[in-house]
Design an enzyme around this catalytic site. Structure first.
Site, PDB file in Angstrom:
ATOM      1  N   ASP A  11      50.276  60.101  28.988  1.00 56.10           N
ATOM      2  CA  ASP A  11      51.577  60.655  29.410  1.00 56.10           C
ATOM      3  C   ASP A  11      52.415  59.540  30.017  1.00 56.10           C
ATOM      4  O   ASP A  11      51.913  58.445  30.255  1.00 56.10           O
ATOM      5  CB  ASP A  11      51.346  61.754  30.466  1.00 56.10           C
ATOM      6  N   ASP A  62      53.755  59.835  33.058  1.00 56.03           N
ATOM      7  CA  ASP A  62      53.835  60.223  34.465  1.00 56.03           C
ATOM      8  C   ASP A  62      55.140  60.986  34.691  1.00 56.03           C
ATOM      9  O   ASP A  62      55.398  61.953  33.960  1.00 56.03           O
ATOM     10  CB  ASP A  62      53.678  58.971  35.357  1.00 56.03           C
TER      11      ASP A  62
HETATM   12  N1  LIG Z   1      50.205  60.448  35.284  1.00 55.50           N
HETATM   13  C1  LIG Z   1      48.983  60.309  35.767  1.00 55.50           C
HETATM   14  N2  LIG Z   1      48.777  60.036  37.080  1.00 55.50           N
HETATM   15  C2  LIG Z   1      47.530  59.881  37.561  1.00 55.50           C
HETATM   16  N3  LIG Z   1      46.417  60.006  36.809  1.00 55.50           N
HETATM   17  C3  LIG Z   1      46.575  60.286  35.517  1.00 55.50           C
HETATM   18  N4  LIG Z   1      45.682  60.460  34.537  1.00 55.50           N
HETATM   19  C4  LIG Z   1      46.352  60.725  33.402  1.00 55.50           C
HETATM   20  N5  LIG Z   1      47.688  60.734  33.614  1.00 55.50           N
HETATM   21  C5  LIG Z   1      47.844  60.455  34.932  1.00 55.50           C
END
Ligand SMILES: Nc1ncnc2[nH]cnc12
Ligand SMILES: CSC[C@H]1O[C@H](OP(=O)(O)O)[C@H](O)[C@@H]1O
Length: 297
Positions: free
Chosen positions: A215, A217
């Protein structure tokens, strides 16, 4: 008591990588360490070349532990106890850079600790104080071997020399935090690298985390913020690529171990203890004998 196996390569599976179902299981063990039981049984697996590896699911079977609850000391101690010298640790991460797309892979060379001190994070306490060097948190030789197999990945880029930030969680970051980490030069974010990597260093195990981007974030304003759903969707593809990469690298890792290519990792903890020898408690010596036999007797 002698360990029931002598397996030199350990693999830690993170979110979405709970087993290596394409390889043959030869045994399952669940050692009781001085730091308790590991997250899950350690599955001993034989590859098609007959190489044995030890697989451990970081969050436990069924993902029962949140990142702050993972019994990392027991995990690392249990792997060390069965002979593990090298750990390849997989992790689902958020990308903090446009060019690191969901489903891409990343090899970090640095990590910034944004955990909150609530996780047990050292073997050197309660009777023996010691300090490991951690300037370069990942093993360079292992990282290079993994990097040389980037072509094993299907439709994904392997990004090298990146910086990971490890946050506490379990809630994901705010936008301000996400942008702060970008301004610090961080490239990817997770909740699981620490204390795992520090403990591996204390246990004198060569350790490299392999990050799998799921992703963006929440810093990117033109797409939806990260949710567990986004992570899971991308993990399905990542899991298959993780297995391909792992199978590709194992032969070279085995050769490097046979040539004693990780010998630099062993030894420094003998000289890392600062407590006066006469003050070491019997309890501390006994605990550490499990982890680093012969060092503090
Ligand atoms: N955006 C994110 N923040 C922290 N841990 C994660 N693991 C997968 N995506 C994450
Ligand atoms: C479910 S998203 C957050 C979770 O995913 C990552 O886990 P792992 O590193 O074990 O793959 C991240 O670190 C968080 O623990």
């Amino acid at each position: 008591m002698a360990a029931p196996h002598d397996v030199k390569i350990g693999v830690i599976g993170g979110t979405g990588l709970y087993k290596l179902d394409h390889l043959e299981i030869v045994d399952e063990i669940y050692p009781d360490t001085p730091w308790g039981k590991p997250s899950s049984k350690i599955v001993i697996i034989s590859t098609h070349t007959g190489l044995k590896i030890a697989f451990l699911a970081r969050h436990g079977e069924g993902h029962i532990y949140n990142p702050s609850e993972i019994p990392s000391r027991a995990n690392i101690a249990a792997l060390k106890y069965i002979g593990v010298q090298v750990i390849i640790a997989f992790s689902a991460v958020g990308s903090l850079r446009e060019e690191i797309k969901p489903r891409d892979f990343v090899l970090p060379v640095q990590v910034i600790d944004r955990t909150k001190g609530i996780r047990p994070h050292t073997f050197f306490e309660n009777g023996i104080a010691g300090h490991a060097s951690f300037a370069d948190p990942f093993n360079e030789k292992l990282g290079k071997i993994i990097a040389s197999h980037a072509s094993a990945l299907d439709n994904a880029t392997l990004h090298l020399n990146k910086t990971l930030v490890c946050m506490e969680g379990p809630a994901f970051s705010t936008r301000a935090e996400s942008n702060l980490y970008r301004s610090w030069g961080c490239d990817v974010i997770n909740m699981s690298c620490l204390p795992e990597a520090k403990l591996a260093r204390e246990a004198e195990i060569a350790y490299q985390m392999v990050c799998m981007s799921t992703d963006y974030d929440c810093w990117k304003t033109d797409i939806e913020v990260v949710t567990v759903d986004t992570v899971i969707q991308n993990l399905r593809a990542n899991g298959e690529n993780a297995k391909k990469l792992l199978v590709a690298v194992l032969g070279d890792v085995e050769t490097a171990i046979k040539q004693d290519g990780f010998k630099d990792v062993r030894g420094p903890m003998k000289y890392a203890v600062i407590t006066d020898r006469g003050m070491w408690t019997e309890d501390a010596k006994k605990r550490l004998e499990y982890l680093l036999p012969g060092y503090y007797t």
